[in-house]
Design a protein around this motif. Structure first.
Motif, PDB file in Angstrom:
ATOM      1  N   PHE B   2       0.801  -1.209   0.000  1.00  0.00           N
ATOM      2  CA  PHE B   2       0.000   0.000   0.000  1.00  0.00           C
ATOM      3  C   PHE B   2       0.841   1.270   0.000  1.00  0.00           C
ATOM      4  N   VAL B   3       0.160   2.375  -0.121  1.00  0.00           N
ATOM      5  CA  VAL B   3       0.815   3.688  -0.118  1.00  0.00           C
ATOM      6  C   VAL B   3       0.514   4.332   1.222  1.00  0.00           C
ATOM      7  N   ASP B  13       5.756   4.487  -0.917  1.00  0.00           N
ATOM      8  CA  ASP B  13       5.433   3.064  -0.951  1.00  0.00           C
ATOM      9  C   ASP B  13       5.662   2.425   0.421  1.00  0.00           C
ATOM     10  N   GLN B  14       4.870   1.422   0.682  1.00  0.00           N
ATOM     11  CA  GLN B  14       4.943   0.712   1.962  1.00  0.00           C
ATOM     12  C   GLN B  14       6.333   0.156   2.229  1.00  0.00           C
ATOM     13  N   ILE B  25       0.234   2.096  23.488  1.00  0.00           N
ATOM     14  CA  ILE B  25       0.556   1.321  24.687  1.00  0.00           C
ATOM     15  C   ILE B  25       1.692   2.088  25.355  1.00  0.00           C
ATOM     16  N   VAL B  26       1.379   2.765  26.441  1.00  0.00           N
ATOM     17  CA  VAL B  26       2.356   3.647  27.065  1.00  0.00           C
ATOM     18  C   VAL B  26       3.195   2.858  28.056  1.00  0.00           C
ATOM     19  N   ARG B  27       4.494   3.085  27.995  1.00  0.00           N
ATOM     20  CA  ARG B  27       5.380   2.409  28.952  1.00  0.00           C
ATOM     21  C   ARG B  27       5.079   2.950  30.351  1.00  0.00           C
ATOM     22  N   ARG B  56       1.548   1.592  15.217  1.00  0.00           N
ATOM     23  CA  ARG B  56       2.747   2.429  15.129  1.00  0.00           C
ATOM     24  C   ARG B  56       3.482   2.068  13.841  1.00  0.00           C
ATOM     25  N   ARG B  64      12.908   8.348   9.049  1.00  0.00           N
ATOM     26  CA  ARG B  64      13.126   7.578  10.290  1.00  0.00           C
ATOM     27  C   ARG B  64      12.206   8.001  11.427  1.00  0.00           C
ATOM     28  N   LYS B  65      11.172   8.756  11.112  1.00  0.00           N
ATOM     29  CA  LYS B  65      10.243   9.189  12.156  1.00  0.00           C
ATOM     30  C   LYS B  65       9.186   8.119  12.426  1.00  0.00           C
ATOM     31  N   TRP B  66       8.849   7.984  13.700  1.00  0.00           N
ATOM     32  CA  TRP B  66       7.708   7.141  14.087  1.00  0.00           C
ATOM     33  C   TRP B  66       6.440   7.971  14.014  1.00  0.00           C
ATOM     34  N   ILE B  78      -6.396   2.696   4.832  1.00  0.00           N
ATOM     35  CA  ILE B  78      -5.798   3.537   5.865  1.00  0.00           C
ATOM     36  C   ILE B  78      -6.741   4.706   6.125  1.00  0.00           C
ATOM     37  N   ILE B  84       3.184  11.243  16.492  1.00  0.00           N
ATOM     38  CA  ILE B  84       3.271  10.788  17.876  1.00  0.00           C
ATOM     39  C   ILE B  84       2.908  11.965  18.780  1.00  0.00           C
TER      40      ILE B  84
END
Lengths: 1000, 91
Positions: B2-3, B13-14, B25-27, B56, B64-66, B78, B84
């Motif tokens: 997917f895109v 692209d995926q 899910i928080v630590r 996530r 490289r960003k989450w 989607i 975040i």
């Protein structure tokens, strides 16, 4: 012209003769032929033997659905290719093809005996029979079955051909170049949309391009002539790419599609000129229009698999497209009108033809046409048997009872040399379902048709269940306009005349006078599964269609059941008394037709298969005879043999030299992460088990990193370069994962921390010099620097200059020796290394590789993460309690160290092992037991590292053993194939327990 | 394939991304205060829904960003992507 080449067409150039061989014999065809049409023009129908019963089989179709004509192409060891469909291979000069699945020859196949004993080989025969005795499977049953099974021969040499990948983006992708695909592509391209049209054949036009029957007229022209004009118009359009010989392999979500283009398969070997063989297109299209067409169904009756039994529309294509008659005395057996087009075509070429129709009547134009020509039609009749071993000779027909469930009256025998069969049409819904689309069952003609739900793709033409020319043209125009939001399609005022079918009748398994168990009504021709196999599976309790498929192997051959799936479903539905619609279909998975491995991997072969990382010092290692080992993607020197030394001899010499004088290791591959920011110390506190706040600037510290589950994840030395600046090292293999993990925590759990991470692994090269003479060598390299223990103690770092090059020197040790690591920018790595070698010459400095490094650290009992740990070891298991801070409130994995499971005392724990015979070297991975006689034998641990230590002159090993912490001095056993090795548990620090050598 | 519309880079692209499992899910801030069961709940328990799932994702071969993504696992549609720390949308 040969006896069977009776017609001249515009698609085959009969002035250009092409010669080829089949099973070693030379034949001729023409340019434009397929291997199948060329064989048929020579009167050859028998092309293979069936998979299980080795029955003679002939060409049955003209496309990718072909189940029988499966050939081996070429006979050389590198280019030979098995399982190629003769119906899809374009003929070229010098083509060599041979039949598969026959031994010793096609005409006399010893496996044919399976046909005689076939009552004893029902579905599941192999599962049921070859279960016992168990020991027979590997040595007797499997080799025998494999030898008699015909799946062709793989090439034994590497594939010399070039394959390619291409990424493409477009507004509209049209799959299929038949009439509906051509209309779709024209509407899209004329409205300024970037359009790609792919077609798996070499010529556009589908089955309409040879439809010259007078009953099919578009805008006053015969439909084939109209379409030819449309194609020449289409080819002039600018924003349209037409790709012939390109078949769709997969339709993934988000309109991502894979298509395979054949570029040079149709060329003679000497004309390929190094051309790319196949190209895999990776297409992302805004909209997709599927115009994949339909496949004709066979009919299921007794002995329906003889050579000379061919799908009716294929017979028409061989005649009207290739100019080849599949027989001179034809019978057509049908349940629908479309086969009458074949009958009329045959009659018009002067070929004898009769029709057997299971319907009672039909009054459509095309049927009238046939009747007017005087073609004999046997209404309400079915074929009950066929005769002729290697080629059909005659058939027997009977009348059907009122409800079609039985046969009545007398058998009537008719001579023939070709039987054309048509059981109706199956829309090619594979693409639609691959993309996630659902299907509806249409009762009236017993077909699964796409349920239109997607905003991003539509199905048009016969793959959408539109079978009549008028609805194909008009519905395609209407649907495409709506889909692309276009007002004027250019086909709005078109007039279409065609024959319309009104009478429909379908019987999945035709009735017979003899009992079912004595008939052979083939459903899956390639895998030899019959109607009675399916019924047997149902009787034995299989209910799910997916289970019946696997038990009987119906639909599991290389044709993936293109001809067989519908009949299997139909017979299951009839037998179980359920509706087809509720039964559903089996899953259609990509690829639609087989893909070559070459096309899948493209250019990523040989040295492009994977990335190879080399340090800046690599050349020197090569010149100095290093043997390399792969560590992740890195090439690391493994050992440096001198004068034909083997691994053991070289490692013994290198290890001794490193402890006796000096050794040097290329440590550049260790992962390096530059950490900066005002919260850098706090960050390290959270990610390592030990405390970092009090580490002075210019000092180094070893750190252990856990996963949140408490298991050891990575380790390495981190140096404090400045107040808010650290350089972390990681294991070579773990570098990328460690960086990802740290980034994850920084971005998602602790975004408040002011910390920046940069990978600098490739930026620095590292020479690690160890041994009692290392300090002297450093003094020579850096004459102005004070290397005394006071000025430059263990676990500290200083900057220095060598040849105007800035260096960072860390005094750290992984060998237990006095040791220095010199880091420079990578571009100076080789010159630094050469300087070190020159300076160390008088001390006989010895380059050593990873194997010696492993041995030296094992002597000291230092772990290697990934060798002595495996993701199940806590620091407590490793007896490294000393590095786990009790004071810190939290760090990654801390809480898990207090879980009941991680606190168990009988966990596997790291110990040393000494063999009773000091010359016996244990095998890494060997299992450890405490009692030899007890059965079953309980494995209490395994060896993780094992070496012969030249410095201790005995064998040493590290191992993990259940409850090992408390077992010091205990005798254990390592059972091997031929002997049991006696071992004693020991401390895992074998050498220099007092750690004196670090300051030697 | 997917895109994915990376909130920092746009549509890619995926293959440029990697999935990091269930989102939000928080630590725990005070892990030592938790019982074994509570800690195990955080450590091991993840949902695997057929349907709308909050996940996530990391633009591993890009910025490289989450970031977080709402995806229907049954059809890969989607519904949303968001950074975040941003509030999850109501789907």
């Amino acid at each position: 012209m040969t006896k069977y080449r009776i017609n001249k067409t515009r698609f085959v150039d009969q002035t250009k003769t092409v010669s080829f061989t089949f099973d070693g014999k030379k034949y001729h065809g023409f340019e434009g032929d397929t291997l199948a049409s060329a064989l048929l023009s020579n009167g050859i129908h028998l092309v293979g033997r069936s998979f299980k019963y080795h029955r003679p089989r002939g060409i049955m179709s003209c496309g990718s659905e072909e189940p029988n004509a499966i050939c081996q192409i070429n006979d050389n060891t590198d280019l030979t290719e098995p399982n190629v469909r003769a119906t899809e291979i374009e003929l070229y000069e010098g083509l060599k093809a041979s039949s598969q699945n026959c031994w010793p020859s096609l005409n006399f196949d010893i496996g044919g005996i399976n046909n005689l004993i076939s009552p004893f080989i029902p579905a599941g025969f192999y599962y049921k029979t070859f279960m016992w005795p168990k020991s027979f499977w590997k040595k007797i049953y499997e080799p025998l079955i494999r030898m008699s099974a015909g799946l062709g021969k793989s090439p034994t040499q590497p594939d010399p051909e070039i394959y390619d990948h291409k990424h493409e983006h477009c507004d509209v992708l049209v799959i299929g170049g038949g009439i509906s695909g051509i209309i779709s592509a024209k509407i899209a391209a004329k409205n300024n949309l970037k359009t790609i049209l792919i077609e798996d054949k070499n010529i556009l036009g589908g089955s309409t391009i040879y439809q010259n029957n007078k009953n099919f007229v578009i805008d006053g022209q015969k439909s084939n002539e109209w379409l030819m004009n449309e194609i020449s118009e289409l080819e002039k359009l600018d924003n349209l790419i037409i790709k012939n010989r390109t078949s769709l392999a997969a339709f993934h979500s988000y309109n991502y599609l894979l298509a395979k283009e054949n570029i040079s398969d149709h060329l003679p070997l000497d004309k390929k000129n190094g051309s790319i063989r196949q190209r895999l297109w990776k297409i992302r299209s805004d909209k997709v229009i599927v115009a994949a067409g339909a496949i004709e169904r066979p009919l299921i009756f007794n002995n329906n698999d003889r050579p000379g039994i061919i799908l009716a529309n294929s017979v028409k294509k061989y005649l009207d497209f290739y100019g080849v008659s599949t027989g001179l005395n034809n019978i057509i057996f049908t349940n629908n009108d479309s086969a009458y087009e074949t009958a009329v075509s045959l009659f018009e070429k002067g070929i004898s033809v009769k029709i057997v129709d299971i319907r009672k009547k039909s009054s459509s134009n095309i049927v009238k046409n046939a009747e007017d020509l005087g073609i004999k039609i046997y209404w309400n009749s079915t074929v009950v048997n066929t005769f002729g071993y290697k080629k059909i000779k005659s058939i027997e027909i009977m009348n059907l009872s009122e409800d079609g469930s039985n046969v009545t009256g007398n058998k009537h025998k008719i001579q023939c040399d070709c039987l054309s069969i048509s059981g109706g049409w199956t829309p090619m819904v594979h693409m639609h379902t691959q993309s996630g689309g659902k299907l509806d069952f249409r009762e009236i003609d017993q077909v699964f048709v796409p349920t239109e739900k997607s905003e991003n793709h539509i199905n048009v033409g016969s793959c959408n269940g539109d079978f009549e020319l008028e609805e194909i043209v008009k519905n395609t125009n209407y649907k495409v306009k709506k889909f692309l939001n276009i007002n004027e399609g250019g086909f709005d005022k078109i007039s279409v005349l065609c024959s319309k079918e009104s009478e429909k009748k379908n019987i999945w398994l035709l009735p017979n006078t003899i009992s079912e168990s004595k008939t052979k009504s083939f459903i899956d021709f390639q895998n030899d599964s019959t109607a009675k196999d399916i019924k047997l599976a149902l009787r034995e309790g299989f209910k799910s269609i997916e289970h019946v498929k696997r038990y009987t192997t119906t639909g599991m051959a290389t044709d993936q059941g293109k001809l067989s799936n519908m009949h299997a479903l139909g017979i299951i539905a009839d037998t179980a008394g359920v509706k087809m619609g509720t039964l559903g279909t089996t899953t259609f998975r990509p690829p639609f037709t087989p893909l070559t491995f070459g096309a899948i991997v493209g250019r990523n072969v040989g040295k492009f298969f994977d990335i190879v990382r080399k340090t800046s010092i690599h050349e020197w290692h090569v010149q100095n005879n290093a043997k390399f080992e792969n560590v992740g993607q890195w090439k690391r020197p493994w050992y440096y043999p001198i004068n034909n030394e083997n691994l053991h001899e070289a490692v013994q010499r290198e290890s001794k030299a490193a402890r006796d004088s000096a050794g040097i290791l290329d440590a550049s591959t260790l992962g390096k992460i530059d950490i900066q920011g005002s919260d850098a110390s706090e960050f390290l506190n959270r990610v390592y088990t030990n405390a970092w706040s009090k580490l002075g600037i210019g000092k180094c510290r070893y750190g252990l990193m856990l996963n949140e589950d408490g298991m050891v994840y990575d380790d390495g030395v981190t140096t404090r370069l400045g107040e808010n600046h650290y350089l972390m090292t990681t294991t070579t293999g773990g570098a990328a994962n460690v960086l990802s993990k740290l980034e994850d925590y920084l971005q998602t759990e602790w975004p408040e921390l002011d910390v920046y991470l940069t990978s600098v692994t490739d930026h620095y090269s590292t020479a690690s010099i160890c041994g009692p003479n290392s300090k002297k060598i450093l003094n020579k390299l850096f004459p102005n620097k004070d290397f005394s223990d006071e000025a430059f103690p263990h676990m500290s770092y200083q900057d220095a200059i060598i040849d105007k090059i800035e260096c960072r020197i860390m005094r750290i040790s992984f060998t237990g020796e006095l040791s220095y690591e010199i880091n420079v920018e990578s571009k100076y790595g080789k010159s630094l290394w050469e300087n070190c070698i020159a300076a160390g010459e008088e001390y006989k400095i010895t380059p050593y590789g990873t194997e010696t490094m492993h041995l030296l650290r094992a002597e000291k009992g230092f772990i290697i993460v990934g060798q002595d740990t495996d993701g199940t070891m806590t620091p407590i298991d490793l007896q490294m309690d000393w590095i786990v801070s009790k004071k810190k409130y939290d760090f990654i994995g801390k809480r898990s160290l207090y879980r009941s499971d991680t606190m168990r005392e009988d966990r596997k724990q790291l110990v040393g092992l000494l063999t009773d015979d000091p010359n016996e070297i244990l095998e890494e991975g060997a299992q450890i037991v405490s009692e030899l006689d007890k059965k079953p034998v309980e494995m209490i641990g395994h060896v993780t590292s094992s070496y012969f230590s030249p410095n201790l002159n005995k064998s040493i090993a590290l191992a993990v053993v259940k409850g090992g912490k408390k077992m010091n001095g205990q005798k254990l056993f390592v059972p091997m194939e031929n002997k049991n090795i006696n071992v004693t548990v020991s401390d895992f620090i074998f050498f220099d327990k007092e750690n004196k050598r670090i300051n030697a | 394939m997917f895109v994915i519309n990376c909130p920092y880079c746009g549509e890619r692209d995926q293959s440029e991304f990697s999935c990091g499992g269930e989102a939000h899910i928080v630590r725990p801030k005070q892990p030592t205060e938790l019982s074994d069961d509570e800690w195990a709940e955080y450590l091991f328990m993840r949902k695997n829904i057929k349907g709308v799932q909050f996940e996530r994702w990391n633009h591993a071969h890009g910025c490289r960003k989450w970031f977080n993504m709402v995806r229907d696992t049954s059809n890969d549609k989607i519904h949303a992507v968001y950074k975040i720390g941003e509030k999850p949308p109501v789907i």
